[in-house]
Design a protein around this motif. Sequence first.
Motif, PDB file in Angstrom:
ATOM      1  N   GLY A 163       0.766  -1.283   0.025  1.00 17.93           N
ATOM      2  CA  GLY A 163      -0.024  -0.028  -0.129  1.00 17.93           C
ATOM      3  C   GLY A 163       0.861   1.263   0.019  1.00 17.93           C
ATOM      4  O   GLY A 163       1.911   0.955   0.540  1.00 17.93           O
ATOM      5  N   PRO A 196      -0.091   5.062   0.288  1.00 21.55           N
ATOM      6  CA  PRO A 196      -0.637   6.393   0.425  1.00 21.55           C
ATOM      7  C   PRO A 196       0.372   7.355   0.754  1.00 21.55           C
ATOM      8  O   PRO A 196       0.513   8.519   0.605  1.00 21.55           O
ATOM      9  CB  PRO A 196      -1.585   6.340   1.731  1.00 21.55           C
ATOM     10  CG  PRO A 196      -0.996   4.909   2.379  1.00 21.55           C
ATOM     11  CD  PRO A 196      -0.385   4.007   1.600  1.00 21.55           C
ATOM     12  N   VAL A 207      -5.609   0.292   0.222  1.00 24.18           N
ATOM     13  CA  VAL A 207      -5.498   1.694  -0.245  1.00 24.18           C
ATOM     14  C   VAL A 207      -6.354   2.598   0.524  1.00 24.18           C
ATOM     15  O   VAL A 207      -7.341   2.161   1.275  1.00 24.18           O
ATOM     16  CB  VAL A 207      -6.270   1.795  -1.837  1.00 24.18           C
ATOM     17  CG1 VAL A 207      -5.512   0.670  -2.638  1.00 24.18           C
ATOM     18  CG2 VAL A 207      -7.712   1.081  -1.782  1.00 24.18           C
ATOM     19  N   ASP A 208      -6.172   3.656   0.509  1.00 29.39           N
ATOM     20  CA  ASP A 208      -6.782   5.038   1.316  1.00 29.39           C
ATOM     21  C   ASP A 208      -8.073   5.520   0.652  1.00 29.39           C
ATOM     22  O   ASP A 208      -7.731   6.052  -0.566  1.00 29.39           O
ATOM     23  CB  ASP A 208      -5.774   5.977   1.482  1.00 29.39           C
ATOM     24  CG  ASP A 208      -6.162   6.855   2.367  1.00 29.39           C
ATOM     25  OD1 ASP A 208      -7.228   7.387   2.607  1.00 29.39           O
ATOM     26  OD2 ASP A 208      -5.065   7.777   3.031  1.00 29.39           O
ATOM     27  N   PHE A 264      -6.566   8.244  -2.564  1.00 33.27           N
ATOM     28  CA  PHE A 264      -6.353   7.146  -3.599  1.00 33.27           C
ATOM     29  C   PHE A 264      -6.006   7.729  -4.909  1.00 33.27           C
ATOM     30  O   PHE A 264      -5.079   7.020  -5.403  1.00 33.27           O
ATOM     31  CB  PHE A 264      -7.754   6.552  -3.672  1.00 33.27           C
ATOM     32  CG  PHE A 264      -7.965   5.726  -5.059  1.00 33.27           C
ATOM     33  CD1 PHE A 264      -7.396   4.359  -4.728  1.00 33.27           C
ATOM     34  CD2 PHE A 264      -8.710   5.868  -6.037  1.00 33.27           C
ATOM     35  CE1 PHE A 264      -7.462   3.563  -5.984  1.00 33.27           C
ATOM     36  CE2 PHE A 264      -8.916   5.000  -7.014  1.00 33.27           C
ATOM     37  CZ  PHE A 264      -8.222   3.863  -7.057  1.00 33.27           C
ATOM     38  N   GLY A 287      -2.357   8.125  -4.958  1.00 35.77           N
ATOM     39  CA  GLY A 287      -1.425   6.842  -5.100  1.00 35.77           C
ATOM     40  C   GLY A 287      -1.491   6.153  -6.336  1.00 35.77           C
ATOM     41  O   GLY A 287      -0.658   5.410  -6.883  1.00 35.77           O
ATOM     42  N   PHE A 288      -2.754   6.355  -7.063  1.00 36.24           N
ATOM     43  CA  PHE A 288      -2.973   5.817  -8.232  1.00 36.24           C
ATOM     44  C   PHE A 288      -2.622   6.343  -9.548  1.00 36.24           C
ATOM     45  O   PHE A 288      -2.492   5.761 -10.732  1.00 36.24           O
ATOM     46  CB  PHE A 288      -4.583   5.116  -8.178  1.00 36.24           C
ATOM     47  CG  PHE A 288      -4.769   4.155  -9.274  1.00 36.24           C
ATOM     48  CD1 PHE A 288      -4.057   2.743  -9.154  1.00 36.24           C
ATOM     49  CD2 PHE A 288      -5.537   4.576 -10.559  1.00 36.24           C
ATOM     50  CE1 PHE A 288      -4.602   2.023 -10.290  1.00 36.24           C
ATOM     51  CE2 PHE A 288      -5.898   3.467 -11.520  1.00 36.24           C
ATOM     52  CZ  PHE A 288      -5.254   2.183 -11.175  1.00 36.24           C
ATOM     53  N   THR A 317       0.896   3.053  -6.153  1.00 37.89           N
ATOM     54  CA  THR A 317      -0.064   1.791  -6.076  1.00 37.89           C
ATOM     55  C   THR A 317       0.010   0.944  -7.404  1.00 37.89           C
ATOM     56  O   THR A 317       0.293  -0.192  -7.306  1.00 37.89           O
ATOM     57  CB  THR A 317      -1.264   2.239  -5.960  1.00 37.89           C
ATOM     58  OG1 THR A 317      -1.469   2.898  -4.531  1.00 37.89           O
ATOM     59  CG2 THR A 317      -2.526   1.356  -5.928  1.00 37.89           C
ATOM     60  N   VAL A 342      -8.118  -6.495  -2.316  1.00 38.84           N
ATOM     61  CA  VAL A 342      -7.940  -5.158  -2.237  1.00 38.84           C
ATOM     62  C   VAL A 342      -8.941  -4.693  -0.860  1.00 38.84           C
ATOM     63  O   VAL A 342     -10.087  -4.677  -1.030  1.00 38.84           O
ATOM     64  CB  VAL A 342      -8.622  -4.372  -3.362  1.00 38.84           C
ATOM     65  CG1 VAL A 342      -8.270  -2.970  -3.337  1.00 38.84           C
ATOM     66  CG2 VAL A 342      -7.883  -4.966  -4.516  1.00 38.84           C
ATOM     67  N   ILE A 387     -10.065  -1.663   1.043  1.00 35.68           N
ATOM     68  CA  ILE A 387     -10.311  -0.317   0.733  1.00 35.68           C
ATOM     69  C   ILE A 387     -10.741   0.315   2.134  1.00 35.68           C
ATOM     70  O   ILE A 387     -11.594   0.010   2.883  1.00 35.68           O
ATOM     71  CB  ILE A 387     -11.655   0.101  -0.133  1.00 35.68           C
ATOM     72  CG1 ILE A 387     -11.306  -0.728  -1.664  1.00 35.68           C
ATOM     73  CG2 ILE A 387     -11.791   1.497  -0.310  1.00 35.68           C
ATOM     74  CD1 ILE A 387     -12.345  -0.517  -2.519  1.00 35.68           C
ATOM     75  N   LEU A 425     -10.062   0.495 -10.139  1.00 32.72           N
ATOM     76  CA  LEU A 425      -9.235  -0.460 -10.052  1.00 32.72           C
ATOM     77  C   LEU A 425      -9.274  -1.908 -10.813  1.00 32.72           C
ATOM     78  O   LEU A 425      -8.551  -2.329 -11.105  1.00 32.72           O
ATOM     79  CB  LEU A 425      -9.128  -0.948  -8.478  1.00 32.72           C
ATOM     80  CG  LEU A 425      -8.054  -0.228  -7.390  1.00 32.72           C
ATOM     81  CD1 LEU A 425      -8.188  -0.494  -6.184  1.00 32.72           C
ATOM     82  CD2 LEU A 425      -6.822  -0.172  -8.253  1.00 32.72           C
TER      83      LEU A 425
END
Length: 465
Positions: free
Chosen positions: A31, A33, A150-151, A157, A160-161, A167, A184, A186, A206
Amino acid sequence: MTFAREKLLEEAKRINDAQDERKGVSIVVIGAPLGCLYIHGLLHAFLGHVDAGKSTLLGRLMYELGELDEKTRRANERGSSSAGKSSFSWAWGLDGTTEERERGITMDIALRSLKTTHRQITVLDAPGHKDFIPNMISGASQADCALLVVDATTGEFEAGFEKGGQTREHLLLARSLGVAQVIVAINKLDQVEWSESRYEEICTVLRPFLAQSGFHPSKTRFVPVGAIQGINLLRREGAESSSLREWYSGPTLVDFLDQLDPPARNVTTPLRIPISNIFKGQGSSAVSVSGRLIAGIVQTGERLRILPGDESAIVKSIEVEDKFVPWAAAGSNATLNLTGIEAINLGIGSVLCPLTDLIPLATVFTARIIVFDIQVPITAGTSVELHHHSRDVPATTLKLISTIDRSSGNVIKRNPRVLTKGTSAEVQIGLRPRIPLEPFSVNKDMGRILIRRGGETIAAGEFNV
């Protein structure tokens, strides 16, 4: 006294096939974040935003499953509070070094064990921070499954993505290293009032990316959680879970963990143990190593060769799950206490193998690779880092042999000038030091490689010849 080899194999197969045994799986927790926050120079200002991250989730999960007793939990709570980081109390027992606790991030691989009804789970808590990607690679290379945390809070999110976020890279790395199952989690949905629309929004983003990365939808699971309060980890009872219960009635995180498919263990092929850690053993001349058994069986009293090099050592004792055992089989994360060798003659990434079945050493080899989302193309003569289990060495792309159609395997173009993002290709790679490698067709785990350049993972592939 050693077991007769044939009886040992029979016993290993029996345990592997037994329906009533608690099956063992290794899961890497990833993870990121924090990674994107650090990129933007906001590490200190946003440190509190990682207090319900993956280490917090794992710490709370250990408590819910009885692996963390109340006395230790209270000690962690006091320790984090006295350091002015009370919100980190659940992660306090996992981020064990002083620097990890001061920075609030995981820097190395933390190894923990959990038991569910049907699974014995070895948890590898891998660093999420971009500075520790090599450590994350080491963790993922030892895992069967991935738990991605994931945050869900607004903006986190997405950060990070988005392109450059950790991610994406973590998921690609895990899949490239053979991890086929992913859960995953969340997290922090409690901070967005348990919004079902936010949960579905993240799932919608995702799902296609996971499928494109090679995770089959049947091996992908999503679960909403609130780590700090322990909501939907093992149960979702009580008033604090009422908002979640209004729209979610599916499995908990532990339910999904208990359903993980244990992979087939390759116990009949030659022993292969890439070393992931080296430390002082018991006794003045003893040294201990830890790593995952990629293939085969090891037993006490056995003499093993260490490659590269000319050294060998005798296995004095074996530890699995903090218990001494007479033997260990493929799939186990084990500690071997060795005699007859000095620590200076061992190295992270070296491979233990039988005297009669040595693993080949490679300096120049051909690999089939998939190029990731890169900005600067790969050319012949590109200097890179090659990662193989816990080892990373300087390497060069000596020759771009051909580009390949990913679905059919047919050659598209011979001797291409450059390799761009999304390309599948066959390349010749040269290494500075020799390293132990085995063709992917012989041993999948020993044949996978990752290629990095300038702190970025640019390709993953398989060693051919």
